[in-house]
Design an enzyme around this catalytic site. Structure first.
Site, PDB file in Angstrom:
ATOM      1  N   THR A 181       0.860  -1.184   0.000  1.00 18.91           N
ATOM      2  CA  THR A 181       0.000   0.000   0.000  1.00 18.91           C
ATOM      3  C   THR A 181       0.893   1.229   0.000  1.00 18.91           C
ATOM      4  O   THR A 181       1.614   1.483   0.969  1.00 18.91           O
ATOM      5  CB  THR A 181      -0.917   0.005   1.230  1.00 18.91           C
TER       6      THR A 181
ATOM      7  N   LYS B  84      -7.673   1.659  -2.236  1.00 19.59           N
ATOM      8  CA  LYS B  84      -7.185   1.216  -0.921  1.00 19.59           C
ATOM      9  C   LYS B  84      -7.249   2.373   0.077  1.00 19.59           C
ATOM     10  O   LYS B  84      -7.646   2.180   1.233  1.00 19.59           O
ATOM     11  CB  LYS B  84      -5.760   0.680  -1.032  1.00 19.59           C
TER      12      LYS B  84
ATOM     13  N   LYS C 137       0.053   4.853   8.621  1.00 20.89           N
ATOM     14  CA  LYS C 137       0.801   5.130   7.391  1.00 20.89           C
ATOM     15  C   LYS C 137      -0.171   5.299   6.214  1.00 20.89           C
ATOM     16  O   LYS C 137      -0.068   6.240   5.419  1.00 20.89           O
ATOM     17  CB  LYS C 137       1.768   3.958   7.147  1.00 20.89           C
TER      18      LYS C 137
END
Lengths: 293, 293
Positions: free
Chosen positions: A96, A171, A239
């Site tokens: 990701t 995502k 993150k």
């Protein structure tokens, strides 16, 4: 069968690479920290000395590392995959990272005749172990079609959502939705605890109505017990929220709950809870509400 | 069969009373604003002149009005149900009110030998129409057992969650969870729109993973279209969040997302959107993010 290379054997990657091996693909693996390949080697995989060597032995390379700089390092750093990769190969990045980083990597690889698909996954360590991940693919249709059988060994739902970078954008949307959902469930459970309700029964009763969610059904229990085994690490979700908030800044979107969730997760990091499951956001709400730790 | 009285024929109450009539219960109805009883009378219900007259003709009285003062008015105001009610009757309050108000009403009725169950419902107007409501009951076990067959005509899941007031507390928990879930979905959809994704496809893809929720599946489409038919009114959810935040204040719980959602819903009220479905929280996030109205 295509020869598959797998870079990144963390909690997610090791499980995912295992499914590729089980499906019978000739597999080469590499991990930055040594000693993670033993169980895969026992299944017949070869361990490469470097991403470059792995690339030379692979038709399709899957990357599953932590963050944008890690992807750049294993692809374009010293002894990186770009050094060994041949024309006609395909890189499938399950990490990701920022959509912009995915687009930049795809452009650099395209210059060498190498395809790129961003294919970030959702479903956490359980999903990786059970091969039930949800996977969002961005890329040329031909590249996504080529990636699909390999991804199908690891995931249940594989959706082609647009050009390179679109998988990462989806995502980010996923992580934003999770931010609000986790906080809503955490606040509800804390209110129920403070009100002296039978919280397990409450979770079950509410699961039949509009408050129903995967988070309530699968993470409510951890919040009640105030124990947060993985799952999906707070540090990684934070993150990912950073990626989403950077995107929001670039695009001019205002995401107040996402920002609030990031603030709460930073509080967890400061408190030494970075490696807990992200359901630990309830730890902060509990603490602020005077519930015992 | 017990004779049922039904007080409050709004969007929710009218549909719920209809199911009671369909189940064959002898039914008497009353509504503050006249003219709401016609379809029920056509089904065989009698219309009472006052809550007091309704109480005199009923064994079990169901109340479904808007807020704590409305419940106090129809029970204890002039010509209120308490004036006509006989010993041995049962009041079942399906309104969403403060747990403390429910406890106080129960005490006053207990002094006359009248039972009380708080039985707030979740599931919105669709749930009321389809008799698929989720109902949280607080009260003595014998009273809840007596209420259950009547409630079963209106709802799918009926859970006894504790003593009087516990049903209201669980409903407040429900509304808190919804606050976070709606905002998370709204922010995710706005980010997806700003990123130029195929948002309908995104909603479907994410619905297979950890972001899955009733809200995403059933309200995502409204947020994409920026149209918010009922459903469940913003004004009512904001009223319920007020109850939850008052509870939180009394109990010492900190609910930052709930407070944020209330702020956003107040912005909707100011903008004249009080009667829209609560998925209209997306309208605020869209507006702040520069998407066209």
């Amino acid at each position: 069968m295509e020869r598959v290379g797998f870079i990144g054997l963390g909690t997610m990657g090791a499980a995912m690479a295992g499914h590729v091996a089980e499906a019978g693909y000739p597999l080469t693996v590499w991990n930055r920290t040594p000693g993670r390949a033993a169980s895969l080697v026992a299944m017949g995989a070869k361990e490469a000395e470097s991403p470059s060597a792995l690339a030379a032995a692979s038709d399709v390379m899957v990357v599953c590392v932590s963050d944008s700089p890690d992807v750049e390092q294993v692809l374009f750093g010293p002894a990186g995959a770009a050094e060994g990769v041949r024309e006609g190969c395909l890189v499938v990045d399950c990490s990701t990272i920022a959509p912009a980083t995915a687009r930049s990597a795809a452009e650099r690889l395209a210059g060498r005749g190498v395809g790129f698909v961003d294919a970030p996954v959702s479903g956490g360590s359980e999903g990786a172990q059970k091969a039930t991940l949800t996977i969002f693919c961005g890329g040329d249709p031909a590249h996504v079609a080529r990636a699909r059988p390999v991804l199908a060994t690891m995931g249940k739902t594989i959706t082609h959502v647009g050009p390179v970078g679109a998988g990462q954008a989806v995502k980010a949307v996923n992580q934003v939705i999770l931010a609000g959902t986790y906080l809503g469930v955490a606040e509800g459970i804390v209110l129920a605890l403070k009100a002296g309700l039978d919280v397990g029964q409450v979770v079950e009763a509410l699961g039949g109505g509009a408050a129903q969610s995967w988070v309530l059904a699968n993470r409510g229990g951890r919040m009640i017990d105030n124990e947060y085994p993985l799952g999906f690490k707070v540090a990684l979700h934070l993150k990912d929220l950073g990626i989403a908030l950077d995107m929001a800044g670039d695009l001019g979107a205002d995401l107040p709950v996402t920002a609030l969730c990031a603030e709460i997760e930073r509080e967890l990091l400061v408190g030494g809870h970075a490696a807990e499951d992200m359901s630990a956001v309830a730890r902060v709400i509990r603490g602020r509400s005077g519930l015992p730790d």
